[in-house]
Every structure is written in C-alpha cells, then in structure tokens.
Design a protein around this motif. Structure first.
Motif, PDB file in Angstrom:
ATOM      1  N   LYS A 191     -10.102  40.359  72.139  1.00 39.56           N
ATOM      2  CA  LYS A 191     -11.255  39.736  72.780  1.00 39.56           C
ATOM      3  C   LYS A 191     -10.950  39.365  74.233  1.00 39.56           C
ATOM      4  CE  LYS A 191     -14.671  36.054  72.052  1.00 39.56           C
ATOM      5  NZ  LYS A 191     -14.550  35.353  73.360  1.00 39.56           N
ATOM      6  N   LYS A 192      -9.804  38.741  74.462  1.00 40.19           N
ATOM      7  CA  LYS A 192      -9.503  38.338  75.832  1.00 40.19           C
ATOM      8  C   LYS A 192      -9.145  39.546  76.705  1.00 40.19           C
ATOM      9  CE  LYS A 192      -4.601  36.954  75.276  1.00 40.19           C
ATOM     10  NZ  LYS A 192      -3.674  35.786  75.390  1.00 40.19           N
ATOM     11  N   GLU A 195     -12.540  41.183  77.597  1.00 39.47           N
ATOM     12  CA  GLU A 195     -13.286  40.350  78.541  1.00 39.47           C
ATOM     13  C   GLU A 195     -12.744  40.458  79.958  1.00 39.47           C
ATOM     14  OE1 GLU A 195     -14.831  36.831  75.477  1.00 39.47           O
ATOM     15  OE2 GLU A 195     -13.069  36.490  76.753  1.00 39.47           O
ATOM     16  N   SER A 196     -11.448  40.670  80.103  1.00 37.75           N
ATOM     17  CA  SER A 196     -10.832  40.715  81.435  1.00 37.75           C
ATOM     18  C   SER A 196     -10.752  42.122  82.019  1.00 37.75           C
ATOM     19  CB  SER A 196      -9.420  40.123  81.376  1.00 37.75           C
ATOM     20  OG  SER A 196      -9.453  38.747  81.021  1.00 37.75           O
ATOM     21  N   TYR A 215     -18.738  43.291  70.868  1.00 39.49           N
ATOM     22  CA  TYR A 215     -18.664  42.579  72.151  1.00 39.49           C
ATOM     23  C   TYR A 215     -19.901  42.918  72.984  1.00 39.49           C
ATOM     24  CZ  TYR A 215     -13.705  42.582  70.774  1.00 39.49           C
ATOM     25  OH  TYR A 215     -12.511  42.449  70.095  1.00 39.49           O
ATOM     26  N   ALA A 217     -21.679  41.358  75.134  1.00 39.92           N
ATOM     27  CA  ALA A 217     -21.655  40.934  76.538  1.00 39.92           C
ATOM     28  C   ALA A 217     -20.801  41.852  77.400  1.00 39.92           C
ATOM     29  CB  ALA A 217     -21.140  39.495  76.641  1.00 39.92           C
ATOM     30  N   GLN A 218     -19.919  42.629  76.767  1.00 40.12           N
ATOM     31  CA  GLN A 218     -19.012  43.519  77.509  1.00 40.12           C
ATOM     32  C   GLN A 218     -19.425  44.986  77.404  1.00 40.12           C
ATOM     33  OE1 GLN A 218     -16.895  41.759  79.213  1.00 40.12           O
ATOM     34  NE2 GLN A 218     -17.427  39.894  78.104  1.00 40.12           N
ATOM     35  N   LYS A 221     -19.286  47.653  80.334  1.00 43.83           N
ATOM     36  CA  LYS A 221     -18.027  48.194  80.862  1.00 43.83           C
ATOM     37  C   LYS A 221     -17.399  49.231  79.931  1.00 43.83           C
ATOM     38  CE  LYS A 221     -16.026  44.121  80.955  1.00 43.83           C
ATOM     39  NZ  LYS A 221     -15.046  42.993  81.027  1.00 43.83           N
TER      40      LYS A 221
END
Length: 440
Positions: A191-192, A195-196, A215, A217-218, A221
């Motif tokens: 997850k992290k 997100e990055s 995910y 929201a991601q 990308k």
C-alpha cells in the motif's frame, strides 16, 4: 557524470539468470539505454544464478554495452545444498532450522528467502545515487524486495520510481485468491509503495484491473505494459508454406512449471495421433527447464518419457540466442500454461512473432486468450482434458498442412503489433517528460 537522465533499474534476476522474467528485465534496461538514458542495473551477483536458478550466458552478451551492471551479494541459506556449510544446529534438526530461518528472513522484509537482501540493495542504491544522481528508479518484481531500494531513494532523496510487476504480490494469479490479509505486513508494504510510486506497471489488463479495485485512488498511475517479443531474438518470420511430404513437428519453448497440464497434454497427444492421419509420425519437442531449478523434475521427465514412442521428447534448455534454431524445426507451437484468469506468460508474444499455428493447452479463461483472440491460426482447447487437447492438436495439424499464404501473412501481421519496444516506448516517453530536468 552525464547529461543523460540516469535510470537505476533494480532486478534480482538479470542476465545470466535464466528465469522467465529476465527477458523483460533485459529488454527494459536496453530500451531505456537505446532511448538516451544512462542506465545502471542493480542485481544479484552472477554466482547466485549458477548455483540456484541456472544460467544462460548468451543473455549476458545481449546487455547493451552502455549499461552498467552493479552486482551485489545475495545469500540463500535455505537452498544451500553443501552440507559442509551447514551449521551444527541445522545439521541436527533441519526442519526446525528451516522454520527458524524462514522467520528470520522476513524480519527485514516480509518475503521468505529474500527479506535480508533489503539492506544490501538499499545501501547499494544509495551509493549509486551519491556517485551519480539517479533521476528515476524502475524496480521489477518478483522478488518484491526489489521495490525497497526504489522506495529508499524516494524517501531519502525524492527520486521518483516505477513499480514493474511481472506477476502480483497480494493476488494468486492462478486461483484468483488473495494471498495476504489486508492487515498483513505484505499488504501494508504494498500500500505505501503504490501510494508513493510515480507509476505502477502490470503485464495484462486483468491484473491491473484487480489492483485498480484494491487501490482506486491510485488507479490513474497504473498501466498495462505487456510483455512482447524481441525482434533480434525471434525466429525468421518468412512464410514457410504448407507442410507436405513429411511428419509435423510441434514444439514448446519455456519453463514447464508444476501448474502446466503436462500429463493432460501427453494423453491428448496420444489420442490425436490415433485419430488423425495428418499427425502420422509427428513429434512434440519440449525445450526448456522442467521445474524452476537447473535439475529437471523427475516426475515431469517421467511423464514426457512415458510418451516417447508417441514422439514426445524432452530436448533440454535452449539459450535465448539459439532459440531461433529451435523454432526453425516447428510447424506448430504448443502454449502450455497453468490455469488462471490472470495468467498471460511472456512466451505467447514470442509465439505470435513466428506466424505459425498456436495450440493453447491452457484454460480458456487465461489472460493469454485475450492476447491471442483474433489470431487466424490460433487453436484453443475447449477445456483442459485429453479429448479437447486432441481436438485442438488435430485442427492445428490440418492448418499446418493447408493454410494458404494469405492466412499466414495475416498471422504474422497480427503478431507484429506485440513487438517489445512498442509496449515499452509509450511509458518511457511519458516518464522522460515527467521526470524533473528530463526533456521528452
């Protein structure tokens, strides 16, 4: 120092590793270099592959001369077969030691066997960056520990990074089940990382869509970067014409994993030969590794040998540089894969490049079917049973003997769209435009 943008490419398996993902790794590093990037590859030392996975020296010759390869140590104690190197504790109770070692491996990073490599590659990535500023990191999995080097440079030096999945971490691509619970360390790590990341690449749409739901929201990308074929490594795609006056040769090239329906294929092959005169004297040649390691799995070898009289043979591994010679013998290709909606395999793209008939010996729901759909010489099985496999083999045999020049030309045109650089270039171009200080 250089004015070119500097890419750090992190891959555990890089030439001379002979694992399936090495072709994607090699092609990605070479393509960035061809498009004007300075490329540094961070990978395991060569001895790792000679000892554990098998090595293909012909692949090393294919690394772009401008690519700098930095090799760092990798220890794999649990696979150490030399008893002289075993500790007294391990020798006294191997099972207890193995459980202990597995737990120890996952302390630095939640991945058995690979966790301890985290500190090694993080330090190496930092040294590379300090010597020559890295503009972008691309890390490829698996193992997923490779992502930690990219994350480390991002958190400490704000270097953007791309996560390139050959497979999936939380998803079992064969069963569709989730492999790690939402509150597990693996899930929290992914997850992290996602997100990055600047971008996240997947090899097919079904895997990408699964992660988009996980995910949302991601999702913006996330991109599908299909595998493809390397033009300089595929066999000659000229029209060979219909096969007349000799027995047919069916061929498979690639790793035969335990998921592959090898036994069903063998039984289907025997049935097909009994039912069709067009298969009289036909041979089925299997090239590659039987299992994931250098030594062929005894059960797989026995399955193949049981059909020796029917023309099935194991030909052993074939170097990538010599692969065209193997394909030159084929009149039709066998695409044998394990079951899974999310399974594509890089092999399908190489098969497409030849223009030869393709027999899909895999579940119709596999993602490979999405790639092959529309191919004029594709012969999928209705289901993975000896009877259905026999029917597909008979159809392919007939096509190999009767398909005209027009159909064969359409098959080659269909495959040409999956050239590897055509899959990579859009993403590399976009990244060049988005990385600070790098012109498109």
């Amino acid at each position: 120092m250089t004015d070119r943008p500097h890419l750090l490419y992190v891959a555990w398996g890089f030439p001379p590793c002979r694992g399936g993902g090495v072709y994607r790794a090699l092609a990605t590093a070479n393509r960035f270099a061809a498009l004007g990037w300075k490329v540094t590859v961070l990978t395991a030392d060569r001895d790792t592959f000679f000892r554990f996975t098998g090595a293909d020296l012909t692949l090393e010759e294919r690394v772009d001369p401008s690519v700098e390869v930095v090799r760092v140590p990798f220890e794999w104690p649990i696979l150490e077969a030399d008893l002289r190197k075993w500790s007294k504790r391990r020798a006294q109770n191997p099972k207890v030691w193995s459980k202990w070692r597995t737990k120890q491996d996952q302390i630095p990073f939640p991945e058995s066997g690979y966790g301890p490599w985290r500190s090694v590659i993080e330090k190496a990535a930092e040294r590379i960056h300090q010597a020559d500023k890295v503009d972008l990191t691309v890390a490829t999995a698996n193992p997923h520990v490779a992502f930690t080097a990219a994350y480390h440079l991002h958190k400490k030096f704000q270097v953007p990074y791309v996560m390139d999945y050959r497979d999936a971490w939380l998803l079992d691509v064969f069963t569709g089940d989730r492999l790690h619970e939402p509150n597990s360390r693996a899930a929290r790590w992914e997850k992290k990382l996602v997100e990055s990341a600047r971008e996240v690449w997947f090899v097919n749409d079904p895997i990408k869509e699964w992660h988009e739901k996980l995910y949302p929201a991601q999702a913006g990308k996330m991109h599908t970067v299909s595998n493809g074929f390397d033009p300089d490594l595929v066999p000659d795609t000229h029209d060979r014409g219909p096969v007349t006056g000799r027995p047919l040769v069916f061929g498979y090239v690639g790793t035969v994993s335990p998921k592959v329906p090898l036994a069903d294929f063998v039984e289907g092959w025997k049935l097909a030969k009994e039912q069709s005169e067009e298969l009289a004297g036909a041979k089925a040649k299997i090239h590659g590794y039987l299992g994931y390691y250098a030594q062929p799995r005894a059960d797989m070898l026995a399955t193949i040998n049981s059909a020796a009289e029917a023309g099935v043979s194991y030909e052993g591994p074939v170097g990538k540089a010599e692969i065209a010679k193997a394909y030159d013998e084929f009149d039709a290709q066998l695409l044998m894969l394990g079951k899974g909606r999310y399974v594509t395999s890089g092999k399908v793209f190489e098969y497409l490049a030849t223009g030869l008939p393709v027999v899909s010996v895999h579940d119709p729901e596999n993602a490979a079917s999405d790639v092959l759909r529309g191919h004029p010489l594709w012969f999928p099985v209705a289901d993975v049973t000896p009877e259905a496999i026999a029917a597909a083999l008979i159809e392919a045999a007939h096509a190999a003997r009767t398909a005209d020049e027009g159909i064969r030309a359409k098959a080659r045109e269909f495959g040409a769209s999956y050239r590897r650089d055509l899959q990579l270039d859009p993403r590399i171009t976009s990244l060049a435009a988005s990385v600070a200080g790098v012109a498109a």
